[in-house]
Scaffold this active site. Structure first.
Site, PDB file in Angstrom:
ATOM      1  N   GLU A 169      33.917  -1.458 -49.297  1.00 43.54           N
ATOM      2  CA  GLU A 169      32.508  -1.565 -49.691  1.00 43.54           C
ATOM      3  C   GLU A 169      31.687  -0.433 -49.082  1.00 43.54           C
ATOM      4  O   GLU A 169      31.502  -0.393 -47.860  1.00 43.54           O
ATOM      5  CB  GLU A 169      31.962  -2.911 -49.201  1.00 43.54           C
ATOM      6  N   GLU A 263      25.342 -12.161 -52.239  1.00 41.44           N
ATOM      7  CA  GLU A 263      25.294 -11.903 -50.791  1.00 41.44           C
ATOM      8  C   GLU A 263      23.844 -11.526 -50.485  1.00 41.44           C
ATOM      9  O   GLU A 263      23.459 -10.357 -50.549  1.00 41.44           O
ATOM     10  CB  GLU A 263      26.248 -10.781 -50.403  1.00 41.44           C
TER      11      GLU A 263
END
Ligand code: LER
Ligand code: MN
Length: 289
Positions: A169, A263
């Site tokens: 990520e 998230e």
């Protein structure tokens, strides 16, 4: 799949995207971007009640999760595990894959490996976000990137033995100086021997770092393995100023059929953030004109 939510996928052609919501079990991460906290059973019950397909779990360590208990919760609520985070490796255990100390890097690799094994048993990939670390003088960028590459060459094949990818990520500049932008991470992953590491594209980080989020997603194409769904301010989609229409169109164009996982900060409270997320999924469910 969420009722009425082929937001991005075309159900006639493939399964379509699946929705997920985050549960953190890491007290040291308090204040972080997770919707549900501390209680796996309660988080799973709420996720299912709202109609999410899956939960994304942030455990303090692999052995903090009882696989039998998790299996039971998933069966009871008809949920999947979208992904398992390794962030506790950094926030709790102070391990990083690019730490200047070789012994710390080794323990970091072992921590990620243990999360790969845990997630793999549930068909879920592990996420490397903050565990990519950062470099500071006298360590050069090349040295740090080479350490990260060595770790991924070991961990990508390990994930393959569990039949799951591994996720890298890119994070915004305030969280790492290794990979901030999709194109750079994509070029790095493309040069590895292992091709089992995919990109996690977090719309909050991309809002800070990308000139054009949709263009970045299209560039990454089949390497996009997972999406973190957040508005510009890291609140639930619809609470900020991100324009989701071109993002949905880009994901549809590349045929993305993975998990889109919220998230986000639990604001104004966890339940409201979760409900707003589901409503946003539905709002963007129609192909844009
Ligand atoms: C991890 O997925 C992430 O996006 C980090 O910013 C969490 O702090
Ligand atoms: Mn993220």
């Amino acid at each position: 799949m969420l009722p009425g939510f082929p937001i991005i996928g075309n159900c006639d052609e493939h399964e379509g995207v699946k929705s997920a919501i985050t549960i953190s079990l890491v007290p040291e991460a308090r204040g972080g971007p997770f919707v549900f906290w501390d209680n796996l059973a309660a988080g799973c019950a709420k996720a299912a009640a709202l109609g999410f397909d899956a939960v994304e779990i942030f455990p303090p360590s692999a052995d903090a999760i009882d696989p039998d208990e998790l299996r039971g919760l998933l069966a009871k609520h008809d949920l999947k595990v979208a992904a398992v985070g390794t962030g506790a490796g950094w926030v709790k255990h102070k391990l990083r894959l690019t730490d200047p100390e070789g012994s710390v890097r080794r323990r970091a690799v072992e921590f990620v490996a243990s999360i790969i094994d845990l997630g793999g048993a549930f068909g879920a990939p592990a996420i490397i976000g903050s565990m990519q670390g950062r470099y500071d003088p006298p360590v050069s960028r090349d040295a740090a990137v080479n350490w990260l590459a060595a770790a991924l060459e070991e961990l990508g094949p390990r994930a393959a033995t569990r039949s799951v990818p591994l996720l890298l990520e890119p994070l915004n500049r305030y969280e790492t100086n290794i990979f901030n932008r999709t194109a750079d991470a994509h070029a790095f992953l493309s040069k590895l021997k292992t091709q089992n590491v995919k990109l996690l594209c977090d719309l909050f980080h991309m809002n800070i770092e990308e000139a054009d989020i949709a263009a970045a997603l299209k560039l990454a194409g089949p390497k996009v393995g997972h999406v973190h769904f957040a508005d510009s301010n890291r609140h639930a989609a619809g609470y900020g100023h991100t324009n989701f229409a071109p993002i949905a169109a880009a994901l549809r164009e590349i045929g993305f059929a993975g998990f889109i996982s919220a998230e986000i900060l639990p604001l104004p409270d966890s339940d409201s953030a979760a409900r707003q997320t589901i409503e946003s999924f539905r709002e963007f469910s129609q192909p844009q004109p």
